[in-house]
Write a protein that holds these residues in place. Structure first.
Motif, mmCIF file in Angstrom:
data_model
loop_
_atom_site.group_PDB
_atom_site.id
_atom_site.type_symbol
_atom_site.label_atom_id
_atom_site.label_comp_id
_atom_site.label_asym_id
_atom_site.label_seq_id
_atom_site.Cartn_x
_atom_site.Cartn_y
_atom_site.Cartn_z
ATOM 1 N N THR A 1 0.793 -1.389 0.003
ATOM 2 C CA THR A 1 0.220 -0.065 0.361
ATOM 3 C C THR A 1 0.486 0.854 -0.309
ATOM 4 N N CYS B 1 -7.761 8.632 -0.262
ATOM 5 C CA CYS B 1 -8.623 7.903 0.865
ATOM 6 C C CYS B 1 -7.936 6.413 -0.137
ATOM 7 N N ILE B 2 -7.267 5.344 1.702
ATOM 8 C CA ILE B 2 -7.411 4.157 0.876
ATOM 9 C C ILE B 2 -8.072 3.080 1.239
ATOM 10 N N GLU B 3 -8.897 1.936 0.280
ATOM 11 C CA GLU B 3 -10.112 1.571 0.970
ATOM 12 C C GLU B 3 -9.079 -0.202 0.054
ATOM 13 N N VAL C 1 -10.264 -3.663 -1.448
ATOM 14 C CA VAL C 1 -10.904 -4.186 -2.723
ATOM 15 C C VAL C 1 -11.018 -5.284 -2.272
#
Length: 75
Positions: free
Chosen positions: A3, A12-14, A16
């Protein structure tokens, strides 16, 4: 999966899920171009198909018809 986060970037990091299908943006762009070109071609072919000669075949009446049809073909 690594990441990468750029500080103060506003992103934003989400995570998946692997089951989620993501459309490639390049594929979407190319697909859109193909559909657009196909639609334009279909409209031109439909307009070209409507050009018919209804009058008797005489050279003075055929020439304008052929010119009109030729200009439709070039577009």
């Amino acid at each position: 999966m690594p990441t990468f986060l750029i500080p103060n970037s506003g992103y934003c990091i989400e995570p998946v899920s692997e089951s989620v299908k993501v459309v490639n943006p390049e594929y979407r762009r190319l697909d859109s171009q193909i559909r657009s070109s196909q639609g334009k071609l279909n409209r031109l072919l439909a307009r070209f198909a409507t050009l018919t000669l209804d009058a008797p075949i005489e050279p003075d009446k055929v020439e304008p018809f052929l010119q009109k049809r030729q200009s439709a073909r070039k577009k």
